[in-house]
Design a protein around this motif. Structure first.
Motif, PDB file in Angstrom:
ATOM      1  N   LEU A  13       3.798  14.520 -13.354  1.00 46.09           N
ATOM      2  CA  LEU A  13       5.243  14.574 -12.864  1.00 46.09           C
ATOM      3  C   LEU A  13       5.541  12.714 -13.688  1.00 46.09           C
ATOM      4  O   LEU A  13       6.892  12.765 -14.384  1.00 46.09           O
ATOM      5  N   MET A  14       4.411  12.462 -12.934  1.00 42.52           N
ATOM      6  CA  MET A  14       4.936  10.338 -12.637  1.00 42.52           C
ATOM      7  C   MET A  14       4.966   9.856 -14.346  1.00 42.52           C
ATOM      8  O   MET A  14       6.356   9.445 -14.642  1.00 42.52           O
ATOM      9  N   LEU A  38       9.320   8.118  -4.582  1.00 46.46           N
ATOM     10  CA  LEU A  38       9.227   9.694  -3.030  1.00 46.46           C
ATOM     11  C   LEU A  38       9.781   8.883  -2.155  1.00 46.46           C
ATOM     12  O   LEU A  38       9.739   8.049  -1.869  1.00 46.46           O
ATOM     13  N   ASN A  39      10.516   9.670  -1.409  1.00 45.92           N
ATOM     14  CA  ASN A  39      10.439   9.618   0.533  1.00 45.92           C
ATOM     15  C   ASN A  39      10.388  10.979   0.661  1.00 45.92           C
ATOM     16  O   ASN A  39      10.369  12.369   0.123  1.00 45.92           O
ATOM     17  N   VAL A  40      10.054  10.822   1.872  1.00 45.63           N
ATOM     18  CA  VAL A  40       9.940  11.033   3.107  1.00 45.63           C
ATOM     19  C   VAL A  40      10.708  11.666   3.811  1.00 45.63           C
ATOM     20  O   VAL A  40      10.216  10.018   4.698  1.00 45.63           O
TER      21      VAL A  40
END
Length: 100
Positions: free
Chosen positions: A82-83, A96-98
């Protein structure tokens, strides 16, 4: 006599349809929905760049079939791939976010 239509929020609908957050069925739904959003996002970014699936695949060293699979069902994609698609194929950066 008045017709009253009972409206429910989307969250209430999801709770009724899939159970509350934390249940197995709801978490499966949430994961599939995130995968769907990722696929749509990649497809939109590719189109904004004026690239075909084949052109994007060539730029990031994968196949048209793989790009198509991601755009249609991104549930099984490696983070490194993906990157690479975003960086090399689309010229962007992945953040990214968590949420807890």
């Amino acid at each position: 006599m008045e017709n009253k239509i009972k409206t429910t929020s989307f969250r209430e609908h999801l709770n009724q349809q899939y159970g509350k957050r934390g249940t197995e069925e709801r978490e499966k739904y949430e994961q599939e929905f995130e995968a769907f959003k990722l696929g749509v996002m990649l497809q939109e970014l590719r189109k904004e760049k004026g690239l075909t699936q084949e052109q994007l695949a060539e730029k990031c060293g994968t196949t048209k079939t793989y790009i198509s699979r991601i755009e249609n069902n991104a549930s099984d994609i490696r983070l490194s791939t993906l990157m690479r698609i975003i960086r090399e194929g689309l010229g962007g950066n992945l953040k990214l976010n968590v949420n807890m």
